[in-house]
Design a protein around this motif. Structure first.
Motif, PDB file in Angstrom:
ATOM      1  N   TYR A  26     -12.991  -3.384  14.315  1.00  0.00           N
ATOM      2  CA  TYR A  26     -12.017  -4.376  13.866  1.00  0.00           C
ATOM      3  C   TYR A  26     -12.159  -4.638  12.367  1.00  0.00           C
ATOM      4  O   TYR A  26     -11.174  -4.673  11.636  1.00  0.00           O
ATOM      5  N   GLU A  27     -13.380  -4.821  11.901  1.00  0.00           N
ATOM      6  CA  GLU A  27     -13.607  -5.081  10.483  1.00  0.00           C
ATOM      7  C   GLU A  27     -13.211  -3.873   9.622  1.00  0.00           C
ATOM      8  O   GLU A  27     -12.661  -4.045   8.533  1.00  0.00           O
ATOM      9  N   PHE A  28     -13.480  -2.683  10.115  1.00  0.00           N
ATOM     10  CA  PHE A  28     -13.091  -1.471   9.380  1.00  0.00           C
ATOM     11  C   PHE A  28     -11.580  -1.384   9.256  1.00  0.00           C
ATOM     12  O   PHE A  28     -11.049  -1.121   8.172  1.00  0.00           O
ATOM     13  N   ARG A  29     -10.869  -1.628  10.345  1.00  0.00           N
ATOM     14  CA  ARG A  29      -9.407  -1.580  10.320  1.00  0.00           C
ATOM     15  C   ARG A  29      -8.848  -2.653   9.385  1.00  0.00           C
ATOM     16  O   ARG A  29      -7.930  -2.393   8.597  1.00  0.00           O
ATOM     17  N   ARG A  35      -7.102  -2.863   1.768  1.00  0.00           N
ATOM     18  CA  ARG A  35      -7.092  -1.943   0.625  1.00  0.00           C
ATOM     19  C   ARG A  35      -5.739  -1.276   0.453  1.00  0.00           C
ATOM     20  O   ARG A  35      -5.289  -1.058  -0.676  1.00  0.00           O
ATOM     21  N   GLN A  36      -5.071  -0.963   1.557  1.00  0.00           N
ATOM     22  CA  GLN A  36      -3.746  -0.357   1.476  1.00  0.00           C
ATOM     23  C   GLN A  36      -2.749  -1.339   0.878  1.00  0.00           C
ATOM     24  O   GLN A  36      -1.965  -0.974   0.000  1.00  0.00           O
ATOM     25  N   ALA A  39      -3.434  -1.668  -2.841  1.00  0.00           N
ATOM     26  CA  ALA A  39      -2.947  -0.503  -3.582  1.00  0.00           C
ATOM     27  C   ALA A  39      -1.430  -0.566  -3.746  1.00  0.00           C
ATOM     28  O   ALA A  39      -0.903  -0.246  -4.819  1.00  0.00           O
ATOM     29  N   GLU A  40      -0.715  -0.999  -2.703  1.00  0.00           N
ATOM     30  CA  GLU A  40       0.733  -1.140  -2.797  1.00  0.00           C
ATOM     31  C   GLU A  40       1.107  -2.218  -3.812  1.00  0.00           C
ATOM     32  O   GLU A  40       2.052  -2.052  -4.585  1.00  0.00           O
ATOM     33  N   TYR A  41       0.357  -3.321  -3.822  1.00  0.00           N
ATOM     34  CA  TYR A  41       0.609  -4.389  -4.790  1.00  0.00           C
ATOM     35  C   TYR A  41       0.370  -3.886  -6.210  1.00  0.00           C
ATOM     36  O   TYR A  41       1.168  -4.173  -7.110  1.00  0.00           O
ATOM     37  N   CYS A  42      -0.694  -3.153  -6.430  1.00  0.00           N
ATOM     38  CA  CYS A  42      -0.987  -2.622  -7.763  1.00  0.00           C
ATOM     39  C   CYS A  42       0.121  -1.685  -8.226  1.00  0.00           C
ATOM     40  O   CYS A  42       0.513  -1.720  -9.401  1.00  0.00           O
TER      41      CYS A  42
END
Length: 74
Positions: A26-29, A35-36, A39-42
């Motif tokens: 769960y924490e990994f997901r 992070r995804q 990255a989209e925000y950046c």
């Protein structure tokens, strides 16, 4: 359970190990989704900043008509 079936099927892991594995997954997901999204925000921010820089460059080429009415010297 008969002895023959115990040899075929392994004994189930303790409940704490199952919960720990589930929590780790769960924490990994959640981290990968975070992070995804970041990255989209950046990417969106970079694109927006580029557009604003282009608009600013074109605005600097415009005549200062408002300055003429207000009497400022630019």
């Amino acid at each position: 359970m008969p002895e023959e079936l115990r040899q075929i099927f392994p004994s189930p892991p303790p409940a704490a190990e199952i919960f720990a594995t589930h929590q780790l997954a769960y924490e990994f997901r959640r981290e990968t989704e975070y992070r995804q999204r970041f990255a989209e925000y950046c990417e969106w921010y970079r694109h927006t900043a580029q557009i604003h820089q282009q608009e600013l460059k074109s605005m600097r080429k415009d005549l200062p008509i408002l300055g003429w009415f207000l009497g400022s010297k630019r």
